[in-house]
Write a protein that holds these residues in place. Structure first.
Motif, short mmCIF file in Angstrom:
data_model
loop_
_atom_site.label_atom_id
_atom_site.label_comp_id
_atom_site.label_asym_id
_atom_site.label_seq_id
_atom_site.Cartn_x
_atom_site.Cartn_y
_atom_site.Cartn_z
N ALA A 90 0.80 21.86 43.62
CA ALA A 90 1.62 22.25 42.47
C ALA A 90 0.77 23.06 41.51
O ALA A 90 -0.37 22.69 41.22
N PRO A 91 1.27 24.18 41.00
CA PRO A 91 0.46 24.98 40.07
C PRO A 91 0.16 24.23 38.80
O PRO A 91 0.98 23.44 38.31
N GLU A 92 -1.02 24.46 38.26
CA GLU A 92 -1.43 23.75 37.04
C GLU A 92 -0.54 24.07 35.86
O GLU A 92 -0.43 23.29 34.91
N SER A 93 0.12 25.24 35.90
CA SER A 93 1.02 25.62 34.82
C SER A 93 2.38 24.94 34.92
O SER A 93 3.15 24.94 33.95
N GLY A 94 2.69 24.37 36.10
CA GLY A 94 4.02 23.81 36.32
C GLY A 94 5.08 24.85 36.65
O GLY A 94 6.24 24.50 36.84
N GLU A 95 4.68 26.10 36.74
CA GLU A 95 5.62 27.20 36.97
C GLU A 95 6.44 26.95 38.23
O GLU A 95 5.93 26.49 39.25
N LEU A 96 7.72 27.30 38.17
CA LEU A 96 8.62 27.17 39.31
C LEU A 96 8.94 28.55 39.88
O LEU A 96 8.94 29.55 39.15
#
Length: 419
Positions: A12-18
């Motif tokens: 999962a990206p550290e930014s939480g970006e979807l």
């Protein structure tokens, strides 16, 4: 899966970006928020939820605790608003909020309201939003319940589990059974809808014990009842006791008898089933948050170990509260991993979940092999034949509810595979 494990998935990206496609239809779909409160006074032997006693967390200064939890949840809500607002579509107001655990009412009522206020400030709440918290009957008072109602909560789900002391002891539930009625009365006086949660199939529970619990639950006059069969989960204390022969494993026939008794007694008391394990006084008393799960809509799960689903992307947070707090404190998403569901996975889940609802699964949603299976399911008494003809929907009979897994297997079985 042991309580300490998390599912495998993609990083999962550290930014939480979807991914952009996950946000494409955000404005057209209801949005729910689940808030996981991971604290319990004691760990019940049957429970495999992501919960921790304060002793296990190491006390004050361990990174996160009861007093600081609401602020950590608000930081994740900030992240949620940023991520969901990254698309061009407008972010919808939140339709449902469910605070679960653990024991959410170990937090101060003011902190629970603070989280709901945070959701309202970041997303808005729909005018008819449903806002629920689970509650241990020993951890609420008339004053705390009034504070919840005044702060926007509309519903409380009381963890009754059983009315029989020896069953509660086996489950290691420590609440005073008399406090269930006090909690229900206080919640109703505060203007909250009330659900009571029951468990059947506990080792040593007789059919008469279960009848006693059902009758006690009905006598409380709740709006909603959930009744779940006990499942012995790997990695729990109960699983170890069963393995050593200290207590017997639940028996399928016994649990089937108890399910039938629940459906009979609750039906006679005016409750209608709307999902295999849930009954409500009427449609307006159904748990809309859970119906949204079963219908495959969008939700963001806040808290350690919480799962989320938006636009076909599912992810789950790190499990330990200290790791969760550390991620958020560093400005990072607490997501541990995620997966993008394939069309086949989404179809399987639609069949699995939709078939469990009294509103049924539209026959048009079934692919060829599933449609072919319907006639046999009707002939075997697992599906309501009249309902299928009239409404073109697949609706389970009571026998079908007892064998729901079999129904799903037959609906999903590939042509020519064993049924």
């Amino acid at each position: 899966m042991p309580p300490s494990a998390l599912p495998d998935g993609d990083p999962a990206p550290e930014s939480g970006e979807l991914p952009a496609p996950a946000l494409a239809n955000l404005a057209a779909t209801d949005l729910g928020i689940y808030v996981h409160v991971p604290f319990c006074t004691v760990r019940c032997g049957y429970c495999d939820f992501n919960t921790y006693t304060l002793t296990e967390l190491g006390g004050p200064g361990a990174g996160i605790g009861i007093d600081s939890y609401a602020d950590a949840a608000l930081r994740e809500l900030d992240l949620a608003r940023t991520v969901l607002g990254a698309g061009s579509a407008e972010v919808p107001a939140v339709s449902t909020v469910f605070v679960g655990g653990g024991t959410p009412t170990m937090l101060r009522s003011g902190d629970l309201v603070k989280v709901v206020d945070g959701i309202r400030a970041r997303f808005g709440l729909a005018p008819d939003a449903e806002v629920t918290t689970e509650a241990n009957p020993d951890s609420v008072t008339p004053d705390s319940l009034r504070e919840l109602a005044d702060g926007g909560f509309t519903r409380v789900s009381v963890g009754m589990q059983s009315a029989v002391p020896h069953v509660l002891r086996t489950l290691e539930r420590t609440h005073d059974p008399d406090n269930v009625a006090r909690a229900v009365d206080a919640a109703r006086a505060a203007g909250l809808q009330v659900s009571v949660d029951l468990i059947y199939g506990t080792p040593g529970e007789s059919l008469d014990d279960w009848r006693r619990s059902l009758e006690a639950a009905v006598a409380l006059g709740p709006d909603h009842v959930s009744a779940y069969a006990l499942v012995v989960e790997e990695g729990t204390k109960l699983a170890a006791q069963v393995r050593r022969g200290v207590v017997p494993a639940p028996e399928d026939d016994d649990e089937a008898d108890k399910y039938e008794l629940a459906d009979e007694l609750l039906g006679a008391a005016g409750f209608g089933w709307y999902e295999v394990s849930n009954w409500a006084r009427d449609e307006s008393r159904r748990c809309r948050h859970n119906v949204a799960y079963w219908s495959g809509t969008n939700w963001w799960g806040v808290g350690p170990g919480a799962h989320s689903h938006v636009g076909g992307v599912r992810w789950w947070n790190v499990k330990h509260p200290s790791a969760y707090a550390a991620r958020l404190g560093a400005g990072l998403s607490p997501a541990h991993a995620r997966e993008s569901l394939t069309d086949e996975q989404r179809y399987d889940e639609r069949v699995l979940l939709g078939s469990r609802l009294v509103d049924g699964l539209p026959l048009d949603d079934l692919r060829g092999s599933g449609r072919t299976a319907v006639a046999g399911l009707i002939a075997d008494g697992l599906v309501e034949g009249v309902a299928v003809v009239r409404d073109a929907r697949l609706v389970l009979t009571r026998r079908g509810r007892l064998l729901a897994d079999t129904v799903v297997h037959r609906l999903l079985a590939a042509p020519g595979s064993p049924g």
